[in-house]
Design a protein around this motif. Sequence first.
Motif, short mmCIF file in Angstrom:
data_model
loop_
_atom_site.label_atom_id
_atom_site.label_comp_id
_atom_site.label_asym_id
_atom_site.label_seq_id
_atom_site.Cartn_x
_atom_site.Cartn_y
_atom_site.Cartn_z
N ASP A 296 -8.87 9.62 53.33
CA ASP A 296 -8.08 8.95 54.35
C ASP A 296 -8.72 9.30 55.69
O ASP A 296 -9.09 10.45 55.93
N PHE A 297 -8.87 8.31 56.57
CA PHE A 297 -9.62 8.56 57.80
C PHE A 297 -9.10 7.68 58.93
O PHE A 297 -8.88 6.48 58.74
N VAL A 298 -8.88 8.29 60.08
CA VAL A 298 -8.57 7.56 61.31
C VAL A 298 -9.80 7.66 62.19
O VAL A 298 -10.24 8.77 62.55
N ARG B 271 -9.50 13.31 55.62
CA ARG B 271 -8.63 14.00 54.66
C ARG B 271 -8.97 13.57 53.24
O ARG B 271 -9.18 12.38 52.98
N GLN C 30 -9.42 4.62 66.39
CA GLN C 30 -8.04 4.96 66.01
C GLN C 30 -7.48 4.07 64.90
O GLN C 30 -6.30 4.18 64.57
N GLU C 31 -8.33 3.23 64.32
CA GLU C 31 -7.87 2.43 63.19
C GLU C 31 -7.88 3.27 61.91
O GLU C 31 -8.73 4.14 61.73
N HIS C 32 -6.95 2.99 61.03
CA HIS C 32 -6.75 3.75 59.80
C HIS C 32 -7.53 3.08 58.67
O HIS C 32 -7.36 1.89 58.41
N VAL C 33 -8.40 3.86 57.98
CA VAL C 33 -9.18 3.31 56.88
C VAL C 33 -9.07 4.21 55.65
O VAL C 33 -8.70 5.38 55.74
N GLU C 34 -9.43 3.63 54.51
CA GLU C 34 -9.49 4.36 53.24
C GLU C 34 -10.93 4.31 52.73
O GLU C 34 -11.61 3.28 52.88
N ARG D 202 -10.04 -1.27 55.10
CA ARG D 202 -8.96 -1.18 56.06
C ARG D 202 -7.68 -0.79 55.33
O ARG D 202 -7.33 -1.38 54.30
N LYS D 203 -6.98 0.19 55.85
CA LYS D 203 -5.74 0.64 55.21
C LYS D 203 -4.67 -0.43 55.40
O LYS D 203 -4.51 -0.99 56.46
N TRP E 30 -16.06 1.26 65.78
CA TRP E 30 -16.70 2.34 65.04
C TRP E 30 -18.21 2.12 65.09
O TRP E 30 -18.73 1.12 64.62
#
Length: 248
Positions: free
Chosen positions: A46-48, A34, A101-105, A126-127, A60
């Motif tokens: 924004d990325f999962v 996104r 499934q980890e959330h990153v920026e 890492r978010k 990853w």
Amino acid sequence: MENDSLQTSLAWLRDILQGKIGHGFDTRVLQGLRVIHAEKGFMRFDFVVPKSVSDIDGNWNVGALASLVDLLGAVTIFSFANRVVTSVDFSVSYYSTANIQEHVEIESKVSANKGNLVHVVVEVKRKGNGEVIAVGKLWMASNKLSVAQDVDGNWHVGALASLLDLIGIVTIYSFANRVISTVDFNASYYSTAKIQEHVEIESKVTANRGKLLHVVIEVRRKGNGEVIAVGKQWMASNKQTLAQVSNV
């Protein structure tokens, strides 16, 4: 014109995400991405991390991460230069791993403009705590084409980077007899190769520092031996950090 290049770059990215252009590989690598902020030469995402880019340990895949860095760098530069660009020198330093499934920026920023050569830095964090996962640095050259004229039928540089990484891992495993992971990766692209073109690849361990090893992978055109790409990687046990690479 500035808004035109920005809007065109975002439309290009959207079409890749929807599988309308590019390769299925690109769409899989960017799945779920996104755009949070976009301006000329600067973007945040924004990325999962999706399941489709998992390695055997559930992290990853570093090749998929390298491909994402290359794609987002190209999109960011297009927003700045309003033309399609090609990677000529590409490096990624891996500081940490990210789980599926980890959330990153992700932040991508043009940092230098030398006319037909533009430099971009892409940071993956890492978010939440902002821990750096990877930093990519790319020099890209203009090929004076529009997005509509995007060159198709060449060996995808992201796929080539993934192949370099995988062959490096196999070569080092044959030497060290243990599982290792990439901590620093550089690829220099000297030429392109067409789909169905015949190439030769040579991979060789060039340095051994105990738990830290270096490998060089050369890709050449079969027949005339023209160099297409050279990959250089430092690899280590999973407990090795980039800080230890700097001390070598």
